[in-house]
Scaffold this motif. Structure first.
Motif, PDB file in Angstrom:
ATOM      1  N   TYR A  77     -41.382 -14.404 -17.576  1.00 63.01           N
ATOM      2  CA  TYR A  77     -39.663 -13.912 -16.912  1.00 63.01           C
ATOM      3  C   TYR A  77     -40.398 -13.633 -15.691  1.00 63.01           C
ATOM      4  CZ  TYR A  77     -37.690 -12.710 -21.679  1.00 63.01           C
ATOM      5  OH  TYR A  77     -37.858 -12.856 -22.835  1.00 63.01           O
ATOM      6  N   GLU A  78     -38.883 -13.896 -15.163  1.00 62.80           N
ATOM      7  CA  GLU A  78     -38.557 -14.272 -13.105  1.00 62.80           C
ATOM      8  C   GLU A  78     -40.264 -14.516 -12.687  1.00 62.80           C
ATOM      9  OE1 GLU A  78     -37.801 -10.239 -11.472  1.00 62.80           O
ATOM     10  OE2 GLU A  78     -36.368  -9.501 -14.116  1.00 62.80           O
ATOM     11  N   GLY A  96     -39.142 -15.601 -21.524  1.00 62.81           N
ATOM     12  CA  GLY A  96     -38.489 -15.776 -20.347  1.00 62.81           C
ATOM     13  C   GLY A  96     -38.674 -16.701 -19.876  1.00 62.81           C
TER      14      GLY A  96
END
Length: 135
Positions: A77-78, A96
């Motif tokens: 994620y991110e 993610g």
């Protein structure tokens, strides 16, 4: 579980890591289950690295070499994957990873993506190369 020497080495940063990789081309590093959250790993060479189940939340992997890396069940994620080489990388069951991240990275037909992103691979090599080049 990650090799303790490999984990300590990556914490020193991508320059030291890449120098070690250059001197040890036959080693396939093991960073499985490592917590690398929010690290800046710009230009890191993670080719053929076992990153299975690693925490890569928010990691900067700009221009990283992840060719043939094992990223199964990774938390990504991110993470920033801009201009990274993901050729042959295995993202099966990765958490993610998004189409937006992939648009800025190089993938190929051997890149294994989670089921929900498999359509990205069907766009053909030219589209991926143009996205990689920022066109």
């Amino acid at each position: 579980m990650a090799d303790k020497k490999h984990y300590e080495l990556i914490k020193e940063g991508p320059t030291q890591w890449n120098e070690w990789r250059h001197k040890n081309p036959g080693v396939n590093p093991d960073l499985s289950c490592s917590d690398l959250q929010d690290y800046d790993l710009t230009d890191v060479n993670f080719s053929k690295t076992d990153l299975k189940e690693a925490n890569l939340f928010g990691v900067n992997l700009t221009r990283a070499k992840l060719k043939n890396a094992d990223l199964r069940s990774v938390n990504i994620y991110e993470a920033i994957l801009d201009y990274s080489d993901l050729s042959g990388a295995d993202f099966t069951k990765a958490d993610g990873i998004t189409a937006e991240q992939l648009q800025k990275a190089l993938t190929d037909d051997d890149t294994k993506l989670p089921e929900y992103l498999r359509f990205e691979q069907k766009q053909g090599w030219l589209g991926r190369v143009l996205r990689f080049l920022g066109k």
